[in-house]
Write a protein that holds these residues in place. Structure first.
Motif, PDB file in Angstrom:
ATOM      1  N   LEU A  53      12.335 -65.487 -12.213  1.00  0.00           N
ATOM      2  CA  LEU A  53      12.268 -64.023 -12.293  1.00  0.00           C
ATOM      3  C   LEU A  53      11.886 -63.580 -13.707  1.00  0.00           C
ATOM      4  CD1 LEU A  53      12.944 -61.754 -10.162  1.00  0.00           C
ATOM      5  CD2 LEU A  53      15.005 -61.394 -11.511  1.00  0.00           C
ATOM      6  N   LEU A  54      12.469 -64.206 -14.719  1.00  0.00           N
ATOM      7  CA  LEU A  54      12.166 -63.849 -16.103  1.00  0.00           C
ATOM      8  C   LEU A  54      10.723 -64.182 -16.464  1.00  0.00           C
ATOM      9  CD1 LEU A  54      15.470 -64.965 -17.893  1.00  0.00           C
ATOM     10  CD2 LEU A  54      14.694 -62.631 -17.463  1.00  0.00           C
ATOM     11  N   MET A  55      10.247 -65.310 -16.013  1.00  0.00           N
ATOM     12  CA  MET A  55       8.862 -65.695 -16.308  1.00  0.00           C
ATOM     13  C   MET A  55       7.861 -64.679 -15.762  1.00  0.00           C
ATOM     14  SD  MET A  55       8.629 -69.817 -15.743  1.00  0.00           S
ATOM     15  CE  MET A  55       6.846 -69.730 -15.835  1.00  0.00           C
ATOM     16  N   GLY A  56       8.235 -63.973 -14.709  1.00  0.00           N
ATOM     17  CA  GLY A  56       7.313 -63.049 -14.068  1.00  0.00           C
ATOM     18  C   GLY A  56       7.264 -61.666 -14.695  1.00  0.00           C
ATOM     19  N   GLN A  57       8.032 -61.434 -15.760  1.00  0.00           N
ATOM     20  CA  GLN A  57       8.040 -60.117 -16.399  1.00  0.00           C
ATOM     21  C   GLN A  57       6.975 -60.044 -17.498  1.00  0.00           C
ATOM     22  OE1 GLN A  57       9.989 -58.178 -14.537  1.00  0.00           O
ATOM     23  NE2 GLN A  57      10.315 -60.182 -13.599  1.00  0.00           N
ATOM     24  N   ASN A  58       6.414 -58.873 -17.698  1.00  0.00           N
ATOM     25  CA  ASN A  58       5.350 -58.682 -18.684  1.00  0.00           C
ATOM     26  C   ASN A  58       5.943 -58.495 -20.080  1.00  0.00           C
ATOM     27  OD1 ASN A  58       2.786 -58.357 -19.722  1.00  0.00           O
ATOM     28  ND2 ASN A  58       2.697 -56.174 -19.252  1.00  0.00           N
ATOM     29  N   TYR A  59       6.683 -59.487 -20.524  1.00  0.00           N
ATOM     30  CA  TYR A  59       7.326 -59.489 -21.838  1.00  0.00           C
ATOM     31  C   TYR A  59       7.240 -60.895 -22.408  1.00  0.00           C
ATOM     32  CZ  TYR A  59       9.330 -55.042 -20.280  1.00  0.00           C
ATOM     33  OH  TYR A  59       9.493 -53.754 -19.817  1.00  0.00           O
ATOM     34  N   LEU A  60       7.500 -61.001 -23.711  1.00  0.00           N
ATOM     35  CA  LEU A  60       7.430 -62.308 -24.374  1.00  0.00           C
ATOM     36  C   LEU A  60       8.804 -62.955 -24.531  1.00  0.00           C
ATOM     37  CD1 LEU A  60       4.817 -61.509 -27.196  1.00  0.00           C
ATOM     38  CD2 LEU A  60       4.438 -62.228 -24.810  1.00  0.00           C
ATOM     39  N   PHE A  61       9.841 -62.129 -24.703  1.00  0.00           N
ATOM     40  CA  PHE A  61      11.214 -62.627 -24.851  1.00  0.00           C
ATOM     41  C   PHE A  61      12.133 -61.811 -23.947  1.00  0.00           C
ATOM     42  CE2 PHE A  61       9.233 -64.400 -28.499  1.00  0.00           C
ATOM     43  CZ  PHE A  61       9.990 -65.485 -28.896  1.00  0.00           C
ATOM     44  N   ALA A  62      13.357 -62.305 -23.776  1.00  0.00           N
ATOM     45  CA  ALA A  62      14.361 -61.586 -22.987  1.00  0.00           C
ATOM     46  C   ALA A  62      15.713 -61.707 -23.660  1.00  0.00           C
ATOM     47  CB  ALA A  62      14.438 -62.145 -21.570  1.00  0.00           C
ATOM     48  N   ARG A  63      16.527 -60.681 -23.497  1.00  0.00           N
ATOM     49  CA  ARG A  63      17.931 -60.720 -23.889  1.00  0.00           C
ATOM     50  C   ARG A  63      18.727 -59.945 -22.841  1.00  0.00           C
ATOM     51  NH1 ARG A  63      20.479 -56.600 -26.773  1.00  0.00           N
ATOM     52  NH2 ARG A  63      21.593 -58.143 -27.997  1.00  0.00           N
ATOM     53  N   LYS A  64      19.959 -60.316 -22.563  1.00  0.00           N
ATOM     54  CA  LYS A  64      20.734 -61.339 -23.197  1.00  0.00           C
ATOM     55  C   LYS A  64      20.795 -62.555 -22.275  1.00  0.00           C
ATOM     56  CE  LYS A  64      24.014 -58.462 -25.720  1.00  0.00           C
ATOM     57  NZ  LYS A  64      25.463 -58.224 -25.935  1.00  0.00           N
ATOM     58  N   ILE A  65      20.616 -63.728 -22.853  1.00  0.00           N
ATOM     59  CA  ILE A  65      20.782 -64.961 -22.104  1.00  0.00           C
ATOM     60  C   ILE A  65      22.219 -65.437 -22.302  1.00  0.00           C
ATOM     61  CG2 ILE A  65      19.902 -67.282 -21.700  1.00  0.00           C
ATOM     62  CD1 ILE A  65      17.842 -65.034 -21.264  1.00  0.00           C
ATOM     63  N   SER A  66      22.924 -65.684 -21.216  1.00  0.00           N
ATOM     64  CA  SER A  66      24.324 -66.096 -21.318  1.00  0.00           C
ATOM     65  C   SER A  66      24.444 -67.386 -22.136  1.00  0.00           C
ATOM     66  CB  SER A  66      24.908 -66.337 -19.924  1.00  0.00           C
ATOM     67  OG  SER A  66      26.168 -66.977 -20.025  1.00  0.00           O
ATOM     68  N   PRO A  67      25.407 -67.456 -23.071  1.00  0.00           N
ATOM     69  CA  PRO A  67      25.610 -68.696 -23.827  1.00  0.00           C
ATOM     70  C   PRO A  67      26.038 -69.859 -22.938  1.00  0.00           C
ATOM     71  CG  PRO A  67      27.384 -67.132 -24.258  1.00  0.00           C
ATOM     72  CD  PRO A  67      26.333 -66.393 -23.488  1.00  0.00           C
ATOM     73  N   GLU A  68      26.551 -69.534 -21.740  1.00  0.00           N
ATOM     74  CA  GLU A  68      26.976 -70.587 -20.818  1.00  0.00           C
ATOM     75  C   GLU A  68      25.860 -71.016 -19.863  1.00  0.00           C
ATOM     76  OE1 GLU A  68      30.500 -69.265 -18.876  1.00  0.00           O
ATOM     77  OE2 GLU A  68      31.602 -68.954 -20.739  1.00  0.00           O
ATOM     78  N   ALA A  69      24.714 -70.323 -19.908  1.00  0.00           N
ATOM     79  CA  ALA A  69      23.585 -70.680 -19.047  1.00  0.00           C
ATOM     80  C   ALA A  69      22.774 -71.775 -19.743  1.00  0.00           C
ATOM     81  CB  ALA A  69      22.725 -69.450 -18.770  1.00  0.00           C
ATOM     82  N   LEU A  70      23.370 -72.942 -19.855  1.00  0.00           N
ATOM     83  CA  LEU A  70      22.770 -74.029 -20.639  1.00  0.00           C
ATOM     84  C   LEU A  70      21.446 -74.502 -20.040  1.00  0.00           C
ATOM     85  CD1 LEU A  70      25.980 -76.100 -21.472  1.00  0.00           C
ATOM     86  CD2 LEU A  70      24.883 -74.285 -22.798  1.00  0.00           C
ATOM     87  N   ARG A  71      21.387 -74.561 -18.719  1.00  0.00           N
ATOM     88  CA  ARG A  71      20.166 -75.026 -18.072  1.00  0.00           C
ATOM     89  C   ARG A  71      19.036 -74.022 -18.296  1.00  0.00           C
ATOM     90  NH1 ARG A  71      16.448 -78.497 -17.216  1.00  0.00           N
ATOM     91  NH2 ARG A  71      15.416 -78.392 -15.183  1.00  0.00           N
ATOM     92  N   LEU A  72      19.337 -72.720 -18.185  1.00  0.00           N
ATOM     93  CA  LEU A  72      18.318 -71.700 -18.430  1.00  0.00           C
ATOM     94  C   LEU A  72      17.823 -71.769 -19.869  1.00  0.00           C
ATOM     95  CD1 LEU A  72      16.694 -69.215 -17.515  1.00  0.00           C
ATOM     96  CD2 LEU A  72      18.675 -67.801 -18.129  1.00  0.00           C
ATOM     97  N   ARG A  73      18.720 -71.909 -20.816  1.00  0.00           N
ATOM     98  CA  ARG A  73      18.328 -72.002 -22.219  1.00  0.00           C
ATOM     99  C   ARG A  73      17.451 -73.224 -22.473  1.00  0.00           C
ATOM    100  NH1 ARG A  73      20.825 -69.216 -26.278  1.00  0.00           N
ATOM    101  NH2 ARG A  73      22.163 -67.510 -25.587  1.00  0.00           N
ATOM    102  N   GLU A  74      17.803 -74.325 -21.841  1.00  0.00           N
ATOM    103  CA  GLU A  74      17.022 -75.551 -22.001  1.00  0.00           C
ATOM    104  C   GLU A  74      15.601 -75.370 -21.461  1.00  0.00           C
ATOM    105  OE1 GLU A  74      17.051 -80.117 -20.245  1.00  0.00           O
ATOM    106  OE2 GLU A  74      18.897 -78.926 -20.233  1.00  0.00           O
TER     107      GLU A  74
END
Length: 525
Positions: free
Chosen positions: A260-281
């Motif tokens: 879902l995030l990859m499909g947005q017309n932006y370069l970065f996103a916030r806030k990414i949960s500190p516990e979302a380790l797989r997403l951060r990776e």
């Protein structure tokens, strides 16, 4: 090709900051770091040592002690910008980021995106004509001077405002400035940044004006950029994706939202949960990827509104903030002041607010006001706070921008105390022991409704020993639970003994603890 100098504002998670800086620098870009002056000095030392040999990383020369709504956030940004301008002459763009941001496009895509159009990206809406501010102060942000932090010095903040309002101490807005407002997350070209810095040096009157406005990070750059750059060269949008809940808080993203995030017309996103380790990776690896195609759908915001409007429960765009977390987070530290005499606990929290930088609120699960900051209406119902206590506490950690928080609880709320002590967070208890004389017990009987004005005195007399025993038993039950991080102060102990307990409970220096223990009339009824 575009080369980006990222202006990174952060205050926690040193390992995450190090990883983020190395990741961004590895793509041929640069990073200028401002690490909050209020943060743990050991964390800052760790970051400096880890990045000392990276020529693409620089640190702000001055570290501001940042607070939400204060000029300090703008001051910190300007320091990091100045450091980047001086250290990285090849940087073509300057991009604001926080420690909670992650890329949702590749560096290859980001560079091509910025090369495609010669412009600046910054939200910049007319302060008075737009509806960007939904609730609360509007013109009051500008026409009155704000010297105190609304979240940590609420009494002073509102007293100052009321005095200025009563005596009509309004100030004019600089005549040649059209105040604008928007998100603090911008991406500006080098020549724009240089014009902004030149403006700052040549217009001390404007700098003084914004230094005492409220929440200037939403108005300062937005106003100055519009003043120094032609409108046709501005794109009134941010390149950082964020969604707000119906409580006005940023939505946190989790592991199942990568596509879902990859499909947005932006370069970065916030806030990414500190516990979302797989997403951060995955997002970290995405920044270094080559040849990735990004089909833009821009569905996330509309999907969020649709799902929350229908009351869907779940991790993916959960409908209410209280359904996003079941824990306070391992990185947070909750301090529970447990006292039957509420006025004593409140004297202590007031002293904590004055003598330390630790946010402290009062009996938030019992009293309506409780020295809470403005939370957009979520805090107005005590029953609602009790039902969603963890979510409320997480919200307070975010609002105060601190990983420490002091709250007050009544010892009768044993189930609540036990529940919070089981959380992953570092949770500590300070029991304020009390002596209950007959006058206090009679007052307590009336306050809790055991007796009224017409109750015969002999009935109240029969209640006295029972109520006294019950009050004393509450403290004993708490001790019997043998919590690991348990501290206690009492009026019959010396100031030095109480100071030792306060130092351990709050994790403060002995001098600070002694000052707190010496608070005038602390235990007086």
């Amino acid at each position: 090709m575009a080369r980006i100098a990222f202006i990174l504002l952060c205050h926690k998670d040193p390992k995450g900051v190090i990883a983020q800086a190395n990741r961004l620098a590895a793509s041929g870009d640069y990073v200028s770091i401002h690490f909050d002056g209020r943060a743990n000095p050991r964390d800052f030392d760790l970051i400096r040592q880890a990045l000392a040999d990276n020529p693409s990383v620089v640190f702000a020369a001055k570290r501001w002690r940042c607070g939400w709504g204060e000029w300090s956030l703008v001051g910190a940004t300007l320091e990091a910008v100045k450091a980047a301008v001086g250290a990285f002459p090849q940087a073509t763009h300057f991009y604001m980021l926080s420690g909670d941001c992650m890329p949702i496009k590749s560096a290859e895509y980001a560079h091509a995106f910025l090369d495609a159009e010669d412009c600046d990206y910054i939200e910049s809406f007319d302060f008075f004509e737009s509806d960007w501010i939904k609730t609360g102060f509007k013109e009051e942000r500008l026409i009155y001077r704000h010297w105190f932090n609304e979240r940590t010095q609420a009494k002073r903040f509102y007293a100052s405002y009321e005095i200025q309002k009563r005596f009509n101490l309004k100030r004019p807005i600089p005549a040649d400035i059209q105040v604008m407002i928007g998100s603090q997350w911008w991406c500006l070209r080098r020549r724009t940044v240089e014009k902004v810095l030149n403006f700052c040096a040549s217009r001390p009157d404007v700098m003084r004006f914004f230094a005492t406005t409220w929440i200037p990070d939403e108005t300062f750059f937005q106003t100055i950029v519009r003043h120094v750059v032609a409108r046709k060269e501005l794109r009134t949008r941010t390149l950082t994706y964020l969604v707000f809940t119906d409580y006005g808080m940023p939505v946190t993203f989790y592991n199942d939202q990568y596509d879902l995030l990859m499909g947005q017309n932006y370069l970065f996103a916030r806030k990414i949960s500190p516990e979302a380790l797989r997403l951060r990776e995955r997002l970290g690896a995405l920044w270094a990827a080559k040849g990735v195609h990004f089909p833009i759908s821009n569905e996330a915001t509309g999907l969020f509104k649709f799902l929350t409007g229908r009351g869907r429960v779940g991790r993916r765009f959960a409908p209410r903030f209280w359904e996003t977390e079941s824990s306070l987070g391992r990185e947070n530290s909750l301090r529970l002041v447990v006292a039957k005499k509420w006025h004593v606990a409140k004297r202590l929290t007031d002293a904590i607010r004055k003598s330390t930088e630790i946010p402290a609120v009062d009996y938030l699960f019992n009293e309506w006001r409780a020295n809470l900051p403005d939370l957009g209406g979520v805090e107005t119902t005590v029953a609602k706070r009790q039902r969603h206590r963890r979510a409320l506490l997480r919200l307070l950690f975010e609002q105060f921008e601190s990983n420490r928080l002091v709250i007050c609880l009544d010892p009768s709320a044993l189930h609540l105390i036990e529940d919070l002590m089981k959380d992953k967070a570092d949770t500590r208890i300070l029991l304020i022991d009390s002596e209950f004389d007959e006058g206090y017990i009679r007052g307590h009987i009336g306050r809790v409704g055991l007796a009224g004005p017409e109750t015969p005195s002999e009935v109240v007399d029969r209640l006295l020993p029972t109520v006294r025993a019950d009050l004393e038993h509450e403290s004993e039950r708490l001790r019997d639970m043998e919590f690991a991080q348990f501290y206690a102060i009492a009026p019959w102990r010396s100031t030095e003994e109480n100071a030792v307990q306060l130092a351990g409970f709050l994790d403060v220096l002995p001098d600070t603890a002694h000052k707190l223990a010496s608070t005038e009339y602390l235990f007086t009824d």
